[in-house]
Scaffold this active site. Sequence first.
Site, PDB file in Angstrom:
ATOM      1  N   PRO A 194       0.795  -1.234   0.000  1.00 38.83           N
ATOM      2  CA  PRO A 194       0.000   0.000   0.000  1.00 38.83           C
ATOM      3  C   PRO A 194       0.826   1.283   0.000  1.00 38.83           C
ATOM      4  O   PRO A 194       0.820   2.063   0.955  1.00 38.83           O
ATOM      5  CB  PRO A 194      -0.847  -0.142   1.269  1.00 38.83           C
ATOM      6  CG  PRO A 194       0.032  -0.933   2.184  1.00 38.83           C
ATOM      7  CD  PRO A 194       0.760  -1.906   1.294  1.00 38.83           C
ATOM      8  N   CYS A 195       1.499   1.533  -1.119  1.00 35.68           N
ATOM      9  CA  CYS A 195       2.345   2.718  -1.242  1.00 35.68           C
ATOM     10  C   CYS A 195       1.528   4.005  -1.128  1.00 35.68           C
ATOM     11  O   CYS A 195       2.089   5.056  -0.802  1.00 35.68           O
ATOM     12  CB  CYS A 195       3.142   2.672  -2.533  1.00 35.68           C
ATOM     13  SG  CYS A 195       2.146   2.487  -4.020  1.00 35.68           S
TER      14      CYS A 195
END
Length: 178
Positions: free
Chosen positions: A138-139
């Site tokens: 989950p950048c």
Amino acid sequence: MTAEGYAVFDTAIGPCGLAWTGHAVIGVQLPEGSANRTRARLAKRFPDAVETEPTPSAQQAVDGIVALLEGEPRDLADVTLDLEGVPEFHRRAYEITRTIAPGKTLSYGDIAARLGMPGSAQAVGQAMGRNPCPIIVPCHRVLAAGGKDGGFTANGGVATKRRMLVIEGALADEPTLF
């Protein structure tokens, strides 16, 4: 990296895609504006892959992504990734990023510190920009110093990042941005 198959599927933010090999995900594609453009991007990234029904493990990843983007606080840490060919620094940064819970954020500097490499925030940002599996890694939950957006290389840029954070409850809804 060679994928066996890929699939395009609808989500609350548009048609996403997923590529896999064996029991592992090797790529996620955020929406490109239409299912056909998402499909074209996947075909370009994984030219040997065939569009097909997801394997059971790939379907589990698809279901998790769809639920998360509908606002369900889904943890995708159990999705197996194949990051062969990804630089070691990036893999380590992705491992830390995968521990950020939905609705929470860390800064590039926080991740650099957790890597034991304070001062490498810019390198962490570069790793996030090359993330082959956004959402699962989950950048979008990684922000610049002071809670600023930072960058986002997906179609739609920072507006897409902010939309995902609003869905997860990490940011107040700002409807004028979307």
